[in-house]
Write a protein that holds these residues in place. Structure first.
Motif: not given
Length: 126
Positions: A3-6, A114-117, A52-55
């Protein structure tokens, strides 16, 4: 995939942050090119697209956006229809596989919770 936080915590443990983007050249030639050729979900894995996650995040329902590395939000490359106000408060990079030189093949979206892997793109500082 995290997830985003991790994912951000992982990037920090490695000496960076989830990526910020400050120009089309950086997006195209540094980020998309490297993900396209070397990423875990790339043009050779036979997927149509990947996220893909970004900031990039928002604290006010998408009215304004910030980079989590503290750099200025001075550039954006949103896909058509985004950012979706009232949507998720985090932004992901969507890459539709094709020619990385074609800017219509990729862009930012806030279509994932935001909790999506997802895989993340870390940016390291020297």
């Amino acid at each position: 995939m995290m997830n985003l936080t991790t994912t951000e915590e992982y990037c920090q443990l490695c000496g960076g942050h989830l990526t910020s983007i400050h120009s089309l050249d950086e997006l195209r030639y540094t980020i998309v090119y490297n993900v396209y050729t070397n990423g875990p979900l790339n043009a050779y894995t036979n997927t149509q697209s990947a996220n893909y996650w970004t900031g990039l995040y928002s604290t006010n329902d998408g009215r304004t956006w910030k980079w989590n590395d503290g750099s200025p939000y001075n550039y954006s490359y949103w896909m058509s229809g985004y950012p979706y106000k009232g949507g998720p408060s985090c932004a992901n990079l969507v890459i539709n596989w094709g020619d990385y030189n074609n800017p219509s093949s990729y862009g930012m979206a806030n279509n994932m919770n935001c909790s999506t892997s997802l895989y993340g793109i870390c940016k390291y500082y020297s």
